[in-house]
Scaffold this motif. Structure first.
Motif, PDB file in Angstrom:
ATOM      1  N   UNK A   1       0.864  -1.185   0.000  1.00  0.00           N
ATOM      2  CA  UNK A   1       0.000   0.000   0.000  1.00  0.00           C
ATOM      3  C   UNK A   1       0.900   1.234   0.000  1.00  0.00           C
ATOM      4  N   UNK A   2       1.219   1.754  -1.185  1.00  0.00           N
ATOM      5  CA  UNK A   2       2.153   2.886  -1.268  1.00  0.00           C
ATOM      6  C   UNK A   2       1.664   4.123  -0.517  1.00  0.00           C
ATOM      7  N   UNK A   3       0.358   4.225  -0.294  1.00  0.00           N
ATOM      8  CA  UNK A   3      -0.153   5.389   0.438  1.00  0.00           C
ATOM      9  C   UNK A   3       0.158   5.305   1.934  1.00  0.00           C
ATOM     10  N   UNK A   4       0.645   4.142   2.390  1.00  0.00           N
ATOM     11  CA  UNK A   4       1.015   3.973   3.799  1.00  0.00           C
ATOM     12  C   UNK A   4       2.457   3.486   3.904  1.00  0.00           C
ATOM     13  N   UNK A   5       3.381   4.244   3.313  1.00  0.00           N
ATOM     14  CA  UNK A   5       4.798   3.835   3.282  1.00  0.00           C
ATOM     15  C   UNK A   5       5.408   3.721   4.673  1.00  0.00           C
ATOM     16  N   UNK A   6       4.844   4.442   5.635  1.00  0.00           N
ATOM     17  CA  UNK A   6       5.412   4.402   6.991  1.00  0.00           C
ATOM     18  C   UNK A   6       5.033   3.124   7.738  1.00  0.00           C
ATOM     19  N   UNK A   7       4.092   2.359   7.207  1.00  0.00           N
ATOM     20  CA  UNK A   7       3.640   1.146   7.904  1.00  0.00           C
ATOM     21  C   UNK A   7       4.434  -0.073   7.435  1.00  0.00           C
ATOM     22  N   UNK A   8       4.802  -0.914   8.392  1.00  0.00           N
ATOM     23  CA  UNK A   8       5.534  -2.135   8.072  1.00  0.00           C
ATOM     24  C   UNK A   8       4.595  -3.322   7.861  1.00  0.00           C
ATOM     25  N   UNK A   9       3.490  -3.327   8.615  1.00  0.00           N
ATOM     26  CA  UNK A   9       2.566  -4.456   8.554  1.00  0.00           C
ATOM     27  C   UNK A   9       1.124  -3.967   8.513  1.00  0.00           C
ATOM     28  N   UNK A  10       0.274  -4.811   7.924  1.00  0.00           N
ATOM     29  CA  UNK A  10      -1.171  -4.562   7.901  1.00  0.00           C
ATOM     30  C   UNK A  10      -1.831  -5.798   8.483  1.00  0.00           C
ATOM     31  N   UNK A  11      -2.717  -5.594   9.446  1.00  0.00           N
ATOM     32  CA  UNK A  11      -3.399  -6.709  10.094  1.00  0.00           C
ATOM     33  C   UNK A  11      -4.874  -6.600   9.725  1.00  0.00           C
ATOM     34  N   UNK A  12      -5.349  -7.594   8.966  1.00  0.00           N
ATOM     35  CA  UNK A  12      -6.749  -7.613   8.530  1.00  0.00           C
ATOM     36  C   UNK A  12      -7.513  -8.658   9.323  1.00  0.00           C
ATOM     37  N   UNK A  13      -8.631  -8.259   9.907  1.00  0.00           N
ATOM     38  CA  UNK A  13      -9.518  -9.181  10.615  1.00  0.00           C
ATOM     39  C   UNK A  13     -10.745  -9.345   9.734  1.00  0.00           C
ATOM     40  N   UNK A  14     -11.034 -10.583   9.332  1.00  0.00           N
ATOM     41  CA  UNK A  14     -12.050 -10.822   8.315  1.00  0.00           C
ATOM     42  C   UNK A  14     -12.870 -12.069   8.623  1.00  0.00           C
ATOM     43  N   UNK A  15     -14.151 -12.013   8.284  1.00  0.00           N
ATOM     44  CA  UNK A  15     -14.991 -13.221   8.360  1.00  0.00           C
ATOM     45  C   UNK A  15     -16.009 -13.196   9.480  1.00  0.00           C
ATOM     46  N   UNK A  16     -15.855 -12.287  10.420  1.00  0.00           N
ATOM     47  CA  UNK A  16     -16.778 -12.189  11.538  1.00  0.00           C
ATOM     48  C   UNK A  16     -16.690 -10.769  12.095  1.00  0.00           C
ATOM     49  N   UNK A  17     -17.763 -10.300  12.690  1.00  0.00           N
ATOM     50  CA  UNK A  17     -17.744  -8.960  13.277  1.00  0.00           C
ATOM     51  C   UNK A  17     -16.764  -8.923  14.448  1.00  0.00           C
ATOM     52  N   UNK A  18     -16.006  -7.839  14.533  1.00  0.00           N
ATOM     53  CA  UNK A  18     -15.052  -7.660  15.630  1.00  0.00           C
ATOM     54  C   UNK A  18     -15.482  -6.409  16.390  1.00  0.00           C
TER      55      UNK A  18
END
Length: 144
Positions: A90-107
């Motif tokens: 995600x070039x728009x978030x160059x400062x971020x090293x990792x992305x954590x996606x929670x998917x499949x159920x409401x959190x």
């Protein structure tokens, strides 16, 4: 008749009922996952079948994706490496090293805040923030 695959619709469907965290933690992905596994009692494992490959400037870039399906629920956690060899998932978030996606159920907000607070206790983590998926420009890069 030519059918065109609408990646925007695909991406929007993929991101329905998801939460996304951006993490700044300049360390190797396997070390970060190991620390998460120890601290949170999760079991992130690399899943080479859903590794993201992008081609830019006639080169291939590979972004590792770690996966942890939560037992007895439909919730799956995905940890993406946002950088590979000077390119960004995600070039728009160059400062971020990792992305954590929670998917499949409401959190719930409470569960998400607990995760955020826990990640912040890891040595080397500089930032953890929730990203609004509608603000992510290249979200089709996260679809596997």
């Amino acid at each position: 008749m030519k059918l065109v695959l609408d990646s925007k619709d695909l991406a929007d469907g993929f991101f329905e009922d998801t939460r996304l965290l951006g993490i700044m933690a300049p360390m190797k992905d396997y070390l970060f996952c190991w620390q998460l596994n120890q601290l949170l009692g999760v079991d992130f494992r690399i899943n080479n079948e859903i590794e993201i490959q992008l081609t830019k400037k006639n080169r291939n870039y590979f972004f590792a994706v770690y996966e942890f399906p939560e037992p007895h629920t439909s919730l799956v956690h995905y940890l993406y490496n946002n950088q590979f060899d000077g390119e960004y998932l995600l070039p728009e978030f160059k400062h971020l090293d990792f992305l954590w996606l929670l998917k499949g159920d409401a959190v719930s907000e409470q569960v998400l805040q607990q995760i955020i607070e826990s990640i912040r206790t890891i040595k080397g983590v500089q930032l953890v923030t929730e990203l609004a998926t509608d603000k992510v420009k290249n979200k089709e890069h996260l679809v596997f």
